[in-house]
Design a protein around this motif. Structure first.
Motif, PDB file in Angstrom:
ATOM      1  N   GLY A   6      -2.955   2.487   3.039  1.00 27.90           N
ATOM      2  CA  GLY A   6      -2.102   2.343   1.698  1.00 27.90           C
ATOM      3  C   GLY A   6      -2.499   3.692   1.109  1.00 27.90           C
ATOM      4  O   GLY A   6      -1.642   4.989   0.403  1.00 27.90           O
ATOM      5  N   LEU A   7      -3.781   4.444   1.388  1.00 25.08           N
ATOM      6  CA  LEU A   7      -3.978   5.573   0.279  1.00 25.08           C
ATOM      7  C   LEU A   7      -3.358   6.948   1.067  1.00 25.08           C
ATOM      8  O   LEU A   7      -3.280   8.150   0.533  1.00 25.08           O
ATOM      9  CB  LEU A   7      -5.808   5.749   0.785  1.00 25.08           C
ATOM     10  CG  LEU A   7      -6.376   4.846  -0.434  1.00 25.08           C
ATOM     11  CD1 LEU A   7      -8.187   5.151   0.218  1.00 25.08           C
ATOM     12  CD2 LEU A   7      -6.531   5.326  -1.753  1.00 25.08           C
ATOM     13  N   GLY A  63       0.601  -1.234  -0.258  1.00 26.57           N
ATOM     14  CA  GLY A  63       0.441   0.273  -0.114  1.00 26.57           C
ATOM     15  C   GLY A  63       0.658   1.213   0.187  1.00 26.57           C
ATOM     16  O   GLY A  63       0.322   2.135  -0.422  1.00 26.57           O
ATOM     17  N   MET A  64       2.306   1.123   0.081  1.00 23.99           N
ATOM     18  CA  MET A  64       3.018   2.332   0.380  1.00 23.99           C
ATOM     19  C   MET A  64       3.524   2.752  -1.258  1.00 23.99           C
ATOM     20  O   MET A  64       3.535   3.862  -1.653  1.00 23.99           O
ATOM     21  CB  MET A  64       4.526   2.009   1.522  1.00 23.99           C
ATOM     22  CG  MET A  64       4.046   1.609   3.004  1.00 23.99           C
ATOM     23  SD  MET A  64       5.400   1.321   3.504  1.00 23.99           S
ATOM     24  CE  MET A  64       6.859   3.129   3.472  1.00 23.99           C
ATOM     25  N   PHE A  65       2.990   2.015  -1.874  1.00 24.37           N
ATOM     26  CA  PHE A  65       3.617   1.815  -3.177  1.00 24.37           C
ATOM     27  C   PHE A  65       2.553   1.638  -4.323  1.00 24.37           C
ATOM     28  O   PHE A  65       2.069   2.462  -5.992  1.00 24.37           O
ATOM     29  CB  PHE A  65       4.382   1.011  -3.912  1.00 24.37           C
ATOM     30  CG  PHE A  65       6.039   0.797  -3.051  1.00 24.37           C
ATOM     31  CD1 PHE A  65       7.186   2.720  -2.999  1.00 24.37           C
ATOM     32  CD2 PHE A  65       6.087   0.523  -1.919  1.00 24.37           C
ATOM     33  CE1 PHE A  65       8.130   2.756  -2.078  1.00 24.37           C
ATOM     34  CE2 PHE A  65       7.279   0.596  -1.385  1.00 24.37           C
ATOM     35  CZ  PHE A  65       7.941   1.778  -1.060  1.00 24.37           C
ATOM     36  N   THR A 115      -0.029   6.575   3.628  1.00 23.41           N
ATOM     37  CA  THR A 115       0.741   6.388   3.618  1.00 23.41           C
ATOM     38  C   THR A 115       1.810   7.012   1.956  1.00 23.41           C
ATOM     39  O   THR A 115       1.644   6.445   1.356  1.00 23.41           O
ATOM     40  CB  THR A 115       1.505   4.695   3.443  1.00 23.41           C
ATOM     41  OG1 THR A 115       0.642   4.165   3.133  1.00 23.41           O
ATOM     42  CG2 THR A 115       0.835   3.714   5.032  1.00 23.41           C
ATOM     43  N   VAL A 156       3.745   6.849  -2.286  1.00 20.80           N
ATOM     44  CA  VAL A 156       2.407   7.022  -3.206  1.00 20.80           C
ATOM     45  C   VAL A 156       0.952   7.165  -2.572  1.00 20.80           C
ATOM     46  O   VAL A 156       0.886   5.314  -1.887  1.00 20.80           O
ATOM     47  CB  VAL A 156       2.864   5.756  -4.053  1.00 20.80           C
ATOM     48  CG1 VAL A 156       1.493   6.188  -5.325  1.00 20.80           C
ATOM     49  CG2 VAL A 156       3.996   5.432  -4.906  1.00 20.80           C
ATOM     50  N   GLY A 157       0.792   7.783  -1.731  1.00 14.97           N
ATOM     51  CA  GLY A 157      -0.676   7.995  -1.264  1.00 14.97           C
ATOM     52  C   GLY A 157      -1.440   8.623  -1.881  1.00 14.97           C
ATOM     53  O   GLY A 157      -1.327   9.770  -2.444  1.00 14.97           O
TER      54      GLY A 157
HETATM   55 NA    NA Z   1       0.271   4.716  -0.056  1.00 19.44          NA
END
Ligand code: NA
Ligand code: NA
Lengths: 320, 158, 442
Positions: free
Chosen positions: C389-390, C348-350, C392, C395-396
């Motif tokens: 993840g949205l 979710g980070m990416f 973080t 890439v959030g």
């Molecule tokens: Na993210």
């Protein structure tokens, strides 16, 4: 592709089917693989891909892909092939068959071979016929024993011919994706649905959301093992015979299994509190009358010659 | 004329999307209030969505909206940024050319085999035709976006 | 010598392509086609797979929920909802933090997509919170986190896709996600006292000018009694507040399926815009529809090309290998669930939620099945991890949209999000290890 190669270089072909890995279709596929390996000393086998994953989840596309030679084997039901081969609709014409004896006499005999011939022109060699079953009606409103009972009932159906059938019966047919059907039945978006008992109604736990079953045998759905014509023609006569024999034995096994599941399935449904309605000859006749126009209309699309062959085989079957 | 070319996808997608909304809503109303069934029209809505996907992707490309990871791009020096734009655009174009070829092949197969759609029973290739056309449109927009990016000094779109 | 399978090579190539800024959708397609070429099998099917990947009925919910949310944004329904909640509880000290959270929750019941929610309600909430003494960064952090709940609270595009991929009832998923979504909103309130720690306070002038604008909007200081103002705000906001009732009531009342609910919501928003608020013109509607087609295509193109990627994952046998490895590490379902959640958080980070589902679900679902875990509960836990993840970095997507609407640098917004991130992680653990919260509704 030679039988002389070592088993380390065994030919593993790809087989696609569109049900989950817990069905009689899957069991039939596994049997097919087992028999192939046995007969070829491990030289030939199939890798089974359930849920139509090879065609991106689209059960209608499998036959097309086998016809082009992109996939080797397919196990699928006739209904799923009608977009490609319209004549496949012949099996499911409303009230064409009323019992297994008629089914077996027609499909395992010359009429079934006539369909094989047509499939061959579309690139598919049908090796053997199995069974999905007679499609029965379930609903959550009331017992259905006459077309009048169906009036206005919202029924989820599987294809265009069934839409016409239910329209003729005065019901309100709906097309809803299978993934949404269970919740649609649960919430009452639709009142009922039609599917074979052994292969769908019991394993998909529809008894949790449906109260009434009508055993009306209104439409029959066979399955088959087919191989792409390209692959088939690449084999020598000995390999062809070996594959065909394995397919026939596997489908005979699957057919027995499906019939067992249907018999025990009706009992299971009763145990879960479903009311089962079985129709007598007079009651069946009312449904048959109401759908005879649809029958004629779809028989014309299938082709009179083929339909006549099937009707003759049904007539020729000694009554049970 | 120029304006029509610039808003070509918007017009198509707008009309189709509104049509899908109307058809879908009518279907719900008819099922709940009458004894008629428009069940087969679902097929039109689903293929409308296929159109929205490929032509809508062209709208998104025009606006630089496609999901991309820009971590490396953001820290890269200006000259390297230009290299990244050129390379990634080329790779996108290669992808789209391949996808166009493969969907045209599918179109050919469906035309030859005469396979029909499962609900309305119209030739399946009517629907499939949408996809390669959309991919070509998308290719044009990706190319336009890259040219605009290369012309803008130090520009970034994400 | 490394002997990598075609599927593993595909995954490596995918990450390389993504890193050099090839959009995610095209990276999926190109790496999958390369793998098919290596395998010598599948390229003939690319056309079929692309078409069958998108021509799925249940996916219809995606474009329609995006459209519904966007129409509600331009009709002013969002603004009227905020005004109502502001009038209701905004008078309490720091009350706009509470208002912002409640509005996010309510909006989550209308919108199915996180970034779309940030864009729709973000500017208004941030303006109100700054007027109330919060920093812009903290307010943006709240909005990003609250809007991420749109992915959990039904309707949810994420749950629709999960339902399709996992073969689980979408209405069950919607029902199961309500309570966890509300709980996560409640936890967000626990982060409010830490506002001063995570960001610099706003300047006095910034606060004052925002305040004046906001007080006018809600009629504070107009001399009218509280009850009168509240009633007026409620009347104004009534149709907006009705939307979740229409959507969920229709689904559970048996009038329409979750997919059809998206269509009904769209028509409802148009109806309110044209006939009740009279804020919608045909021209504005058409522009909104075209723009929504663009934003839904961003998601749908990923879905289309992910079908190629998923196909290789299945045919190459990657699924079995990875899930066996996962199961081999521990016998305890709870350890394996924890590992899956960590994988989802890292991914979710990416990557965005939908891409992650397409890549991980073919691996996770057999494990879930084998462990005998409830797929509905797992879907809710998974969606909670993906919603995090949205927000973080690096890439959030919610952070990007918030940076876009506030003009703040990404770093500051990321700092404002930290307190919410911590409570969200606590919330994730609760959802994951107390399945009853999800399953009690079924
Ligand atoms: Na993210
Ligand atoms: Na939502």
């Amino acid at each position: 592709t030679t039988l002389l190669s070592l088993s380390a270089h065994a030919d593993t072909y790809r087989l696609t089917h569109n049900t989950s890995d817990a069905t009689s279709w899957q069991k039939g596929a596994e049997k097919f693989n087992e028999l192939l390996k046995q007969a070829s000393d491990g030289d030939i086998g199939v890798r089974i891909f359930p849920n139509a994953v090879l065609s991106g989840g689209d059960q209608m596309k499998q036959a097309e892909m086998v016809g082009r030679g992109d996939i080797d084997f397919v196990i699928t039901s006739a209904i799923n092939v009608t977009p490609l081969i319209p004549e496949m609709a012949v099996f499911s014409l409303p009230y064409l068959f009323s019992n297994y004896a008629q089914v077996d006499n027609a499909i395992q005999g010359a009429p079934g071979d006539a369909v094989k011939e047509i499939a061959r022109d579309n690139g598919i060699e049908i090796l053997a016929w199995g069974e999905n079953g007679f499609r029965e009606l379930t609903n959550s409103v009331k017992p259905v024993s006459s077309p009048a009972d169906l009036r206005g009932m919202k029924i989820r159906v599987a294809g265009p011919m069934y839409i016409d059938v239910f329209d003729a019966l005065g019901a309100n047919p709906q097309q809803i994706q299978w993934t949404e059907t269970f919740s649609a039945l649960q919430q009452g978006v639709v009142d009922g649905q039609e599917n074979p008992v052994g292969s769908i109604i019991v394993p998909q736990r529809l008894y949790e959301v449906q109260k009434y079953l009508t055993e009306w045998h209104y439409s029959y759905d066979p399955i088959f093992i087919g191989v792409s014509e390209k692959r088939w023609n690449g084999w020598d006569a000995k390999t062809q015979a070996l594959v065909a024999k394995a397919a026939q034995e596997a489908m005979a096994y699957q057919r027995d299994l499906a019939r067992d599941q249907t018999r025990s399935g009706v009992e299971t449904l009763k145990q879960h509190g479903m009311t089962v309605t079985t129709l007598d000859a007079t009651q069946l006749e009312a449904f048959k009358q109401a759908t005879s126009e649809v029958y004629d209309q779809w028989a014309a699309r299938v082709g009179e010659d083929l339909v006549t062959q099937f009707e003759q085989a049904v007539k020729d079957t000694a009554s049970q | 004329m120029r304006s029509v070319w610039h808003h070509f996808e918007e017009v198509i997608c707008g009309c189709v999307f509104l049509g899908m909304t109307l058809l879908g809503f009518i279907n719900v109303v008819v099922r709940n209030l009458t004894n008629y069934s428009l069940a087969s029209t679902q097929e039109l809505i689903i293929n409308g969505m296929v159109l929205l996907t490929v032509f809508g992707a062209a709208i998104a490309a025009k606006r630089g909206q496609h999901l991309a990871v820009t971590v490396l791009y953001d820290i890269a020096p200006a000259r390297f940024k230009r290299v990244l734009v050129v390379v990634s655009t080329l790779l996108v174009l290669v992808t789209l050319v391949l996808c166009t070829l493969f969907t045209v092949t599918l179109l050919g197969h469906q035309y030859t085999s005469g396979v029909v759609s499962s609900a309305l029973q119209v030739p399946q290739w009517y629907y499939t035709l949408i996809v390669p056309l959309g991919f070509v449109m998308l290719m044009i927009r990706q190319l336009e976006l890259a040219i605009a990016e290369l012309r803008r000094p130090g520009g970034v779109a994400c | 010598m490394l002997d990598l399978s075609a599927g593993t090579q595909m995954i490596i190539l995918f990450f390389v392509l993504v890193l050099i800024r090839v959009p995610v959708a095209f990276s999926l397609a190109l790496s999958a086609m390369a793998a098919m070429y290596i395998m010598g099998f599948g390229l003939d099917m690319v056309g079929d797979l692309i078409v069958s990947g998108i021509a799925k009925y249940s996916l219809l919910a995606i474009p329609f929920f995006i459209l519904a949310g966007n129409i509600m944004g331009i009709t002013g329904i969002a603004e009227k909802m905020i005004n109502f909640f502001r009038t209701l509880v905004g008078g309490l000290p720091g009350g706009m933090g509470l208002v912002g959270t409640v509005v996010c929750l309510f909006w989550g019941a209308v919108s199915g997509s996180g970034p779309a929610s940030v864009a729709a309600i973000g500017p208004l909430i941030i303006r109100g919170m700054v007027a109330d003494g919060y920093s812009r960064a903290f307010a943006a952090g709240l909005v990003c986190t609250g809007a991420a709940l749109s992915l959990i609270i039904p309707p949810s595009i994420g749950l629709v896709i999960y339902g399709i991929l996992a073969g689980t009832s979408i209405s069950d998923l919607f029902l199961a996600a309500i309570l966890p979504g509300l709980m996560l909103g409640l936890l967000m309130l626990c982060a409010l006292p830490f506002a001063r720690l995570s960001a610099t306070p706003p300047s006095a002038s910034e606060s004052a000018s925002a305040d004046a604008a906001f007080l006018r909007a809600v009629g504070e200081g107009s001399g009218l009694p509280y009850a009168t103002r509240l009633l007026r705000a409620f009347r104004e906001a009534f149709w907006g507040l009705l939307t979740p009732v229409v959507i969920l009531g229709g689904i559970y009342g048996g009038l329409f399926t979750p997919t059809e609910a998206a269509i009904v919501a769209t028509v409802f928003a148009m109806f309110v815009g044209f006939f009740i608020y009279r804020t919608l013109s045909p021209r504005a509607l058409f522009a909104c529809v075209a723009a929504s087609a663009g934003s839904s295509a961003v998601v749908m193109l990923v879905v289309a090309f992910a079908s190629l990627f998923g196909w290789v994952v299945v045919v190459d046998g990657l699924v079995g290998n990875y899930s066996d490895a996962l199961l081999g590490i521990s016998q305890s379902p709870w350890v394996i669930v924890l590992m899956m959640l960590v994988i989802l958080l890292l991914a979710g980070m990416f990557m965005d939620a939908i891409t992650i589902m397409f890549i991980t679900l073919p691996i996770f679902m057999p494990v879930v099945q084998q462990l005998g875990l409830d797929p509905t509960w797992f879907g809710v836990a998974l969606m909670t991890a993906l919603s995090i993840g949205l927000i973080t970095p690096p890439v959030g997507i919610n952070l990007f949209v918030a940076a876009n609407i506030t003009g703040l640098p990404l770093g500051q917004i990321a700092r404002g999000v930290i307190p919410f991130l911590i409570v969200s992680l606590i919330g994730l653990l609760i959802v994951a290890y107390v399945p009853a919260i999800s399953l009690i509704a079924l």
